[in-house]
Design an enzyme around this catalytic site. Structure first.
Site, PDB file in Angstrom:
ATOM      1  N   GLU A  70       0.968  -1.269   0.148  1.00 20.56           N
ATOM      2  CA  GLU A  70       0.074  -0.148   0.055  1.00 20.56           C
ATOM      3  C   GLU A  70       0.916   1.174  -0.046  1.00 20.56           C
ATOM      4  O   GLU A  70       0.702   2.139  -0.688  1.00 20.56           O
ATOM      5  CB  GLU A  70      -0.896   0.115   1.310  1.00 20.56           C
ATOM      6  CG  GLU A  70      -2.050  -1.029   1.357  1.00 20.56           C
ATOM      7  CD  GLU A  70      -3.069  -0.918   0.225  1.00 20.56           C
ATOM      8  OE1 GLU A  70      -3.173   0.151  -0.574  1.00 20.56           O
ATOM      9  OE2 GLU A  70      -3.758  -1.917  -0.251  1.00 20.56           O
ATOM     10  N   ASN A 121       1.303   3.909  -3.093  1.00 22.08           N
ATOM     11  CA  ASN A 121       0.921   5.466  -2.889  1.00 22.08           C
ATOM     12  C   ASN A 121       2.115   6.290  -3.345  1.00 22.08           C
ATOM     13  O   ASN A 121       1.760   7.260  -4.020  1.00 22.08           O
ATOM     14  CB  ASN A 121       0.560   5.731  -1.469  1.00 22.08           C
ATOM     15  CG  ASN A 121      -0.596   5.221  -1.006  1.00 22.08           C
ATOM     16  OD1 ASN A 121      -1.585   4.768  -1.874  1.00 22.08           O
ATOM     17  ND2 ASN A 121      -0.905   5.328   0.298  1.00 22.08           N
ATOM     18  N   ARG A 155      -9.836   4.347  -7.270  1.00 20.33           N
ATOM     19  CA  ARG A 155      -9.238   4.003  -6.010  1.00 20.33           C
ATOM     20  C   ARG A 155     -10.076   3.735  -4.733  1.00 20.33           C
ATOM     21  O   ARG A 155     -11.177   4.313  -4.730  1.00 20.33           O
ATOM     22  CB  ARG A 155      -7.985   4.851  -5.766  1.00 20.33           C
ATOM     23  CG  ARG A 155      -7.020   4.846  -6.971  1.00 20.33           C
ATOM     24  CD  ARG A 155      -5.616   5.326  -6.694  1.00 20.33           C
ATOM     25  NE  ARG A 155      -5.164   4.566  -5.696  1.00 20.33           N
ATOM     26  CZ  ARG A 155      -4.552   3.533  -5.778  1.00 20.33           C
ATOM     27  NH1 ARG A 155      -4.651   2.777  -7.113  1.00 20.33           N
ATOM     28  NH2 ARG A 155      -3.896   2.597  -4.818  1.00 20.33           N
TER      29      ARG A 155
HETATM   30  N1  LIG Z   1       2.940   8.920  -0.912  1.00 19.29           N
HETATM   31  C1  LIG Z   1       2.079   9.982  -1.261  1.00 19.29           C
HETATM   32  N2  LIG Z   1       2.356  11.183  -1.721  1.00 19.29           N
HETATM   33  C2  LIG Z   1       1.195  11.845  -2.123  1.00 19.29           C
HETATM   34  N3  LIG Z   1      -0.042  11.647  -1.689  1.00 19.29           N
HETATM   35  C3  LIG Z   1      -0.445  10.422  -1.016  1.00 19.29           C
HETATM   36  C4  LIG Z   1       0.578   9.604  -0.756  1.00 19.29           C
HETATM   37  N4  LIG Z   1       0.056   8.655  -0.214  1.00 19.29           N
HETATM   38  C5  LIG Z   1      -1.469   8.956  -0.044  1.00 19.29           C
HETATM   39  N5  LIG Z   1      -1.557  10.026  -0.633  1.00 19.29           N
HETATM   40  C6  LIG Z   1      -2.735  10.667  -0.533  1.00 19.29           C
HETATM   41  O1  LIG Z   1      -3.644  10.125   0.598  1.00 19.29           O
HETATM   42  C7  LIG Z   1      -4.784   9.579  -0.134  1.00 19.29           C
HETATM   43  C8  LIG Z   1      -5.387   8.309   0.683  1.00 19.29           C
HETATM   44  O2  LIG Z   1      -4.420   7.312   0.271  1.00 19.29           O
HETATM   45  P1  LIG Z   1      -4.881   5.633   0.610  1.00 19.29           P
HETATM   46  O3  LIG Z   1      -5.581   5.489   1.667  1.00 19.29           O
HETATM   47  O4  LIG Z   1      -3.785   4.999   0.230  1.00 19.29           O
HETATM   48  O5  LIG Z   1      -5.833   5.718  -0.773  1.00 19.29           O
HETATM   49  P2  LIG Z   1      -6.033   5.771  -2.392  1.00 19.29           P
HETATM   50  O6  LIG Z   1      -4.558   5.492  -2.508  1.00 19.29           O
HETATM   51  O7  LIG Z   1      -6.916   4.563  -2.834  1.00 19.29           O
HETATM   52  O8  LIG Z   1      -6.019   6.986  -2.948  1.00 19.29           O
HETATM   53  C9  LIG Z   1      -4.578   9.527  -1.582  1.00 19.29           C
HETATM   54  O9  LIG Z   1      -5.527   9.596  -2.350  1.00 19.29           O
HETATM   55  C10 LIG Z   1      -3.548  10.647  -1.801  1.00 19.29           C
HETATM   56  O10 LIG Z   1      -4.326  11.714  -1.964  1.00 19.29           O
HETATM   57 MG   LIG Z   2      -3.397   3.792  -1.565  1.00 20.28          MG
END
Ligand SMILES: Nc1ncnc2c1ncn2[C@@H]1O[C@H](COP(=O)(O)OP(=O)(O)O)[C@@H](O)[C@H]1O
Ligand SMILES: [Mg+2]
Ligand SMILES: Nc1ncnc2c1ncn2[C@@H]1O[C@H](COP(=O)(O)OP(=O)(O)O)[C@@H](O)[C@H]1O
Ligand SMILES: [Mg+2]
Lengths: 146, 77, 146
Positions: free
Chosen positions: C46, C50, C104
């Site tokens: 995960e 991300n 997502r």
């Molecule tokens: N490494 C990252 N860099 C920038 N934004 C991030 C990162 N990880 C997460 N995010 C932000 O946090 C939100 C939520 O992440 P997550 O819970 O993994 O859901 P998803 O990946 O399904 O969107 C993402 O939609 C993104 O906006």
């Molecule tokens: Mg994610």
């Protein structure tokens, strides 16, 4: 395909199997045969063991490993900041070992040379040693690519 | 004849991807056997010992049949 | 026991599986069960996904991963130098996603929190994001250690 990675890990004997699997998992992206991968793993083992035993003489230290995948093969570098090798030519000779008391075979470099297509040894006494190895894999059906 | 043999060998060469899956299924069998024998979930080292393989190799193989990587990702992205 | 490693790899989707195997092979030194390992792998997946999708928005970049083993668990850091997160609290909320058009789930952080014992998110917009995760394993008989 082009992909690369760099790994730093502690000079501990437990990490030899770890380093071998890291390279195997990375090289697996090219979907080599079992034989090809086994060759690469063996060469990595020898180089990492040398860094631990000879480079750092079983003391603390960090080993640097990097790998670059290209279309038909992998280039691997294994580096230590340990004691280095004064006479590289002699070190590469079959059966030569500076630690006969450990019942070492002196065949590490010979194994690397046999299992890889190219092996370079760069070393500076007191500074460390860097091994650069290249292995090409036979062309394969891209359909079976993982 | 040598060439034909070489051709056959090369074309039958087992890919790592397949051998990993084989190892993984054997690891799952070993796990089940050990669970049945001891009544508890074996560790990776116990499975590795049963298979006479380094534990890192077992872990690598098991990843090849890993279930959904990301439980909540759409499969079609 | 104390052991550590640091890995840098290209932000490519192929490397998600690679990063997962690297962490699993390293954590294997603590002799976890397959289940425990699967939890850690899922959390790593995960975080790496991300970094690739949100941090670098599928463009080029380097992902930094480090792991520290201690007596009864593993600490993992996954860092990107990508776009960062403006509102971390919102990002961590179940079902929140900034990319609903990609279908997502918004459950990445929730999964990490459920599968790991501690999850910290450090982020600076325009600078990058660093995830620090900790997972403890059940005490194990050291005799079975290989
Ligand atoms: N490494 C990252 N860099 C920038 N934004 C991030 C990162 N990880 C997460 N995010 C932000 O946090 C939100 C939520 O992440 P997550 O819970 O993994 O859901 P998803 O990946 O399904 O969107 C993402 O939609 C993104 O906006
Ligand atoms: Mg994610
Ligand atoms: N990383 C290294 N640092 C210092 N010396 C090294 C290193 N690698 C190899 N050597 C030297 O080269 C010799 C030959 O290496 P090798 O062929 O692997 O045989 P062995 O490890 O069995 O001695 C070693 O005995 C040692 O003196
Ligand atoms: Mg040697």
């Amino acid at each position: 395909m082009k992909n690369e990675m760099r790994l730093d890990f502690a000079s501990l004997s437990e990490n030899e199997a770890f380093a071998r699997v890291v390279v195997a998992a990375f090289a697996a992206q090219l979907n080599p045969t079992i034989e090809e991968l086994a060759d690469v793993k063996t060469a990595v083992s020898e180089a990492v063991t040398n860094a631990i035993i000879h480079g750092y003489e079983n003391g603390p230290g960090t080993i640097h490993l990097s790998a670059l995948l290209f279309e038909d093969g992998i280039k691997i570098e294994i580096e230590d900041d340990g004691r280095g090798i004064a006479d590289v030519e002699q070190a590469r000779m079959p059966f030569y070992t500076s630690k006969p008391e450990l019942e070492r075979s002196g065949m590490g470099f010979t194994v690397m040379e046999n299992f890889m297509d190219e092996v370079e040894v760069h070393s500076l006494p007191g500074k460390g040693t860097r091994i650069v190895m290249l292995r090409r894999f036979e062309a394969r059906d891209p359909i079976v690519q993982v | 004849i040598g060439e034909i043999r070489r051709y056959l060998r090369d074309n039958n060469a087992i890919r790592v991807s397949r051998s990993l899956r084989d190892t993984a299924y054997k690891a799952l069998q070993a796990r089940e056997k050990l669970t049945n024998a001891s009544g508890k979930d074996p560790t990776v080292a116990e499975i590795a010992k049963e298979m006479d393989l380094p534990r890192e190799d077992v872990v690598f193989a098991l990843d090849a049949i890993a279930e959904p990587v990301s439980l909540f990702e759409p499969i079609y992205h």
